[in-house]
Enzyme design. Structure first.
Site, PDB file in Angstrom:
ATOM      1  N   HIS A 119      -5.107   1.764   4.848  1.00  0.00           N
ATOM      2  CA  HIS A 119      -4.092   1.640   5.896  1.00  0.00           C
ATOM      3  C   HIS A 119      -4.471   2.741   6.879  1.00  0.00           C
ATOM      4  O   HIS A 119      -4.310   3.938   6.567  1.00  0.00           O
ATOM      5  CB  HIS A 119      -2.688   1.844   5.296  1.00  0.00           C
ATOM      6  N   THR A 175      -9.895   6.091   1.116  1.00  0.00           N
ATOM      7  CA  THR A 175      -9.284   5.719  -0.166  1.00  0.00           C
ATOM      8  C   THR A 175      -8.008   4.913   0.015  1.00  0.00           C
ATOM      9  O   THR A 175      -7.623   4.152  -0.865  1.00  0.00           O
ATOM     10  CB  THR A 175      -8.965   6.971  -1.015  1.00  0.00           C
ATOM     11  N   ASP A 200      -0.257  15.754   3.687  1.00  0.00           N
ATOM     12  CA  ASP A 200      -1.147  15.126   2.708  1.00  0.00           C
ATOM     13  C   ASP A 200      -0.845  15.700   1.327  1.00  0.00           C
ATOM     14  O   ASP A 200      -0.628  16.911   1.167  1.00  0.00           O
ATOM     15  CB  ASP A 200      -2.612  15.372   3.082  1.00  0.00           C
ATOM     16  N   CYS A 219       2.600   2.186   3.289  1.00  0.00           N
ATOM     17  CA  CYS A 219       3.730   1.302   3.597  1.00  0.00           C
ATOM     18  C   CYS A 219       4.928   1.670   2.731  1.00  0.00           C
ATOM     19  O   CYS A 219       6.072   1.653   3.193  1.00  0.00           O
ATOM     20  CB  CYS A 219       3.334  -0.158   3.405  1.00  0.00           C
ATOM     21  N   CYS A 271       0.829  -1.194   0.000  1.00  0.00           N
ATOM     22  CA  CYS A 271       0.000   0.000   0.000  1.00  0.00           C
ATOM     23  C   CYS A 271       0.872   1.255   0.000  1.00  0.00           C
ATOM     24  O   CYS A 271       2.052   1.230   0.349  1.00  0.00           O
ATOM     25  CB  CYS A 271      -0.996  -0.017   1.171  1.00  0.00           C
ATOM     26  N   HIS A 325      -5.255   5.640   9.216  1.00  0.00           N
ATOM     27  CA  HIS A 325      -4.499   6.877   9.412  1.00  0.00           C
ATOM     28  C   HIS A 325      -5.412   7.936  10.011  1.00  0.00           C
ATOM     29  O   HIS A 325      -6.633   7.876   9.856  1.00  0.00           O
ATOM     30  CB  HIS A 325      -3.908   7.364   8.089  1.00  0.00           C
ATOM     31  N   GLY A 353     -15.560   7.569   2.589  1.00  0.00           N
ATOM     32  CA  GLY A 353     -14.631   8.010   1.556  1.00  0.00           C
ATOM     33  C   GLY A 353     -13.194   7.590   1.805  1.00  0.00           C
ATOM     34  O   GLY A 353     -12.269   8.211   1.281  1.00  0.00           O
ATOM     35  N   HIS A 392      -6.297  11.937   9.952  1.00  0.00           N
ATOM     36  CA  HIS A 392      -6.109  13.238   9.301  1.00  0.00           C
ATOM     37  C   HIS A 392      -5.978  14.313  10.377  1.00  0.00           C
ATOM     38  O   HIS A 392      -6.722  14.301  11.363  1.00  0.00           O
ATOM     39  CB  HIS A 392      -7.313  13.584   8.427  1.00  0.00           C
TER      40      HIS A 392
HETATM   41  P1  5GP Z   1      -8.570   8.643   3.159  1.00  0.00           P
HETATM   42  O1  5GP Z   1      -9.465   9.170   2.075  1.00  0.00           O
HETATM   43  O2  5GP Z   1      -8.205   7.201   2.933  1.00  0.00           O
HETATM   44  O3  5GP Z   1      -9.066   8.904   4.556  1.00  0.00           O
HETATM   45  O4  5GP Z   1      -7.233   9.502   3.078  1.00  0.00           O
HETATM   46  C1  5GP Z   1      -6.160   9.170   2.270  1.00  0.00           C
HETATM   47  C2  5GP Z   1      -5.344  10.416   2.130  1.00  0.00           C
HETATM   48  O5  5GP Z   1      -4.065  10.061   1.660  1.00  0.00           O
HETATM   49  C3  5GP Z   1      -5.933  11.430   1.140  1.00  0.00           C
HETATM   50  O6  5GP Z   1      -6.176  12.644   1.803  1.00  0.00           O
HETATM   51  C4  5GP Z   1      -4.860  11.529   0.067  1.00  0.00           C
HETATM   52  O7  5GP Z   1      -4.705  12.854  -0.419  1.00  0.00           O
HETATM   53  C5  5GP Z   1      -3.612  11.052   0.782  1.00  0.00           C
HETATM   54  N1  5GP Z   1      -2.637  10.428  -0.103  1.00  0.00           N
HETATM   55  C6  5GP Z   1      -2.878   9.477  -1.046  1.00  0.00           C
HETATM   56  N2  5GP Z   1      -1.736   9.130  -1.666  1.00  0.00           N
HETATM   57  C7  5GP Z   1      -0.749   9.880  -1.098  1.00  0.00           C
HETATM   58  C8  5GP Z   1       0.663   9.968  -1.315  1.00  0.00           C
HETATM   59  O8  5GP Z   1       1.248   9.296  -2.158  1.00  0.00           O
HETATM   60  N3  5GP Z   1       1.346  10.851  -0.540  1.00  0.00           N
HETATM   61  C9  5GP Z   1       0.741  11.605   0.431  1.00  0.00           C
HETATM   62  N4  5GP Z   1       1.520  12.442   1.132  1.00  0.00           N
HETATM   63  N5  5GP Z   1      -0.589  11.540   0.655  1.00  0.00           N
HETATM   64  C10 5GP Z   1      -1.319  10.697  -0.091  1.00  0.00           C
HETATM   65 ZN    ZN Z   2       0.057  -0.167   4.464  1.00  0.00          ZN
END
Ligand code: 5GP
Ligand code: ZN
Length: 112
Positions: free
Chosen positions: A98, A95, A31, A8, A5, A100, A93, A102
């Protein structure tokens, strides 16, 4: 099992990121697609996809991360207030599967 992922890969240095904090248990990065003036994500090292899969130990780590954030407000640029957010699953939402946290701040945030 080797996890592939994006978080990771960031952890292993295979994808670059702006890292504000890193220890053995978690890291805080910027982010890539900020939704507020300051938009950071705190990422536990272990690959646990969803908050509803958290062990007691993992949940304790989330508390520790939140404590760390509150002690790093200056460095993180969130002294005027901040919002912590975890998306769980499709409807929220999520995406990146893994878990995390915010961290949003650096300006007056919109109401929900
Ligand atoms: P989710 O929508 O899963 O709660 O948040 C995933 C977050 O990871 C999104 O806000 C997205 O902008 C961020 N994100 C996705 N790919 C990357 C990346 O390659 N680098 C960084 N720094 N953030 C990422
Ligand atoms: Zn992971």
């Amino acid at each position: 099992m080797v996890e592939e992922c994006v978080f990771c890969k960031i952890r292993k240095g295979e994808i670059p990121s702006t890292t504000l904090y890193k220890d053995d248990e978690f890291m805080i990065i910027k982010d890539i697609n900020p939704q507020a003036k300051v938009h950071l994500i705190a990422i536990p090292t272990d690959h646990v996809p969803y908050i509803d899969m958290m062990t007691q130990e993992g949940t304790a780590l989330l508390g520790k991360i939140m404590g760390k954030i509150s002690h790093m407000q200056e460095e993180l640029g969130i002294t005027e207030g901040y919002r912590l957010l975890i998306n769980q699953g499709e409807n929220a939402g999520q995406t990146v599967n893994h878990l995390h946290i915010h961290i949003l701040g650096g300006e007056k945030l919109k109401d929900f």
